[in-house]
Design a protein around this motif. Sequence first.
Motif, PDB file in Angstrom:
ATOM      1  N   ASN A  35      42.991 -11.654   8.750  1.00 55.25           N
ATOM      2  CA  ASN A  35      42.447 -12.775   7.976  1.00 55.25           C
ATOM      3  C   ASN A  35      42.864 -12.612   6.510  1.00 55.25           C
ATOM      4  O   ASN A  35      43.647 -11.707   6.175  1.00 55.25           O
ATOM      5  N   TYR A  36      42.333 -13.454   5.630  1.00 61.56           N
ATOM      6  CA  TYR A  36      42.784 -13.465   4.231  1.00 61.56           C
ATOM      7  C   TYR A  36      42.582 -12.113   3.533  1.00 61.56           C
ATOM      8  O   TYR A  36      43.270 -11.794   2.569  1.00 61.56           O
ATOM      9  N   GLU A  83      33.753 -10.535   8.928  1.00 65.97           N
ATOM     10  CA  GLU A  83      33.805 -11.330   7.697  1.00 65.97           C
ATOM     11  C   GLU A  83      32.867 -10.617   6.743  1.00 65.97           C
ATOM     12  O   GLU A  83      31.746 -10.246   7.141  1.00 65.97           O
ATOM     13  N   THR A  88      30.856 -16.233   0.596  1.00 64.66           N
ATOM     14  CA  THR A  88      31.432 -17.093   1.644  1.00 64.66           C
ATOM     15  C   THR A  88      30.406 -17.323   2.737  1.00 64.66           C
ATOM     16  O   THR A  88      30.322 -18.410   3.315  1.00 64.66           O
ATOM     17  N   PHE A 195      39.974  -6.250  -1.728  1.00 65.99           N
ATOM     18  CA  PHE A 195      40.344  -7.643  -2.005  1.00 65.99           C
ATOM     19  C   PHE A 195      39.641  -8.123  -3.284  1.00 65.99           C
ATOM     20  O   PHE A 195      38.469  -7.802  -3.513  1.00 65.99           O
ATOM     21  N   GLU A 197      38.109 -10.585  -4.383  1.00 66.85           N
ATOM     22  CA  GLU A 197      36.857 -11.348  -4.442  1.00 66.85           C
ATOM     23  C   GLU A 197      35.638 -10.447  -4.691  1.00 66.85           C
ATOM     24  O   GLU A 197      34.593 -10.922  -5.138  1.00 66.85           O
TER      25      GLU A 197
END
Length: 337
Positions: A35-36, A83, A88, A195, A197
């Motif tokens: 995923n991202y 996740e 998010t 990451f 974020e």
Amino acid sequence: MTILVTGGAGFIGSNFIESWFSLSTEKVINLDSLNYAANIEKISQFTNKYNYEFIKGDIGNEHLVKNLLKIYKPTTIINFAAETHVDTSIKNPNIFIKNNVVSFFNLINISKEYWNSLNMQCRSSFKFIQISTDEIYGSLKKTDAPFTENSPYKTNNPYSASKASANHIAQAFFTTYGFPTILTICTNNYGPYQFVEKFIPNVINSAINNQYIPIYGNGEQIRDWIYVKDHCNALIELIKYGTPGESYNIGNNNEVTNIKLAIFICDILDELSPKQCGDNYKNQIKFIHDRPGHDVRYSINANKIIKHTKWIPIESLESGMRKTIYWYLNKKQEKKF
Ligand SMILES: NC(=O)c1ccc[n+]([C@@H]2O[C@H](COP(=O)([O-])OP(=O)(O)OC[C@H]3O[C@@H](n4cnc5c(N)ncnc54)[C@H](O)[C@@H]3O)[C@@H](O)[C@H]2O)c1
């Protein structure tokens, strides 16, 4: 021995594989849906290893997981796949329930069927490690004692609720079927390859790219930080010495408010990469609207793992943060950020 690592292209999973290979030649199968948040650059360092195989796929894919277990016959499964970003999960909770609960259920259920098919000797040495987070315990008041493994679950956002659900499923599989699950419950991680974020990379990245550094609310939320490699070493100890059916807290007694941590990072940046204009990075800090349901404080009592294994964390907040900041500065120089 073969270990199946799910979510091994993410921040902690890829650091775990690196730590694993520094200690062991045993085979690693990395199943990740990419995923991202996955880091292709980080996992590409393993590609040429004879004892490493990457499979792009989802832990929720029944057919794929079944075949994979049949072909590779892992002796341990360690699940990082999830996740992971709270913000998010607030905007889009359904993907968290689908991924962290329903797909997780598929993984553990098929793993249990596979474990049932093994001979007695392989069954008794098999372990299924589920990586969890201290956010399942909810929020502490400033004067409360740190969370122990006996603290009740009290989730405040869809991410932590999905992670707590997976823990309940794993615990039920141990109690009902004797399936050898171990839960690991860790504080906030930081280090290279996280990451952008997440809080620490966001602070460093915003600072060095001359943007404002966003801090939620008044910045007085307290988090308990651990360097990612210390977490990975704890997991390796639990693969060796952890007892099925148990859960283990992992932390390093590094409690600090978000605002103090942001200023600490800015001060290190002032020293390592001073701004040409003579200004301080901390002047880029800007308080923004708070996150709904924002937990006030996390703090972990990690005495159990320290007592039961040979693990102790190595990095102080300062030494780990300097390594992390060096890494981001180097990446910026390579123009990769
Ligand atoms: N980052 C932290 O501070 C922290 C702290 C405690 C626990 N955890 C837990 O550790 C685990 C790893 O966290 P992280 O920070 O490395 O996350 P991450 O978001 O960086 O990586 C997650 C990885 O899982 C993969 N993935 C997601 N869903 C998948 C699926 N259905 N099938 C296959 N692969 C899938 C993604 O592609 C990604 O590579 C998570 O379970 C998280 O809840 C994280």
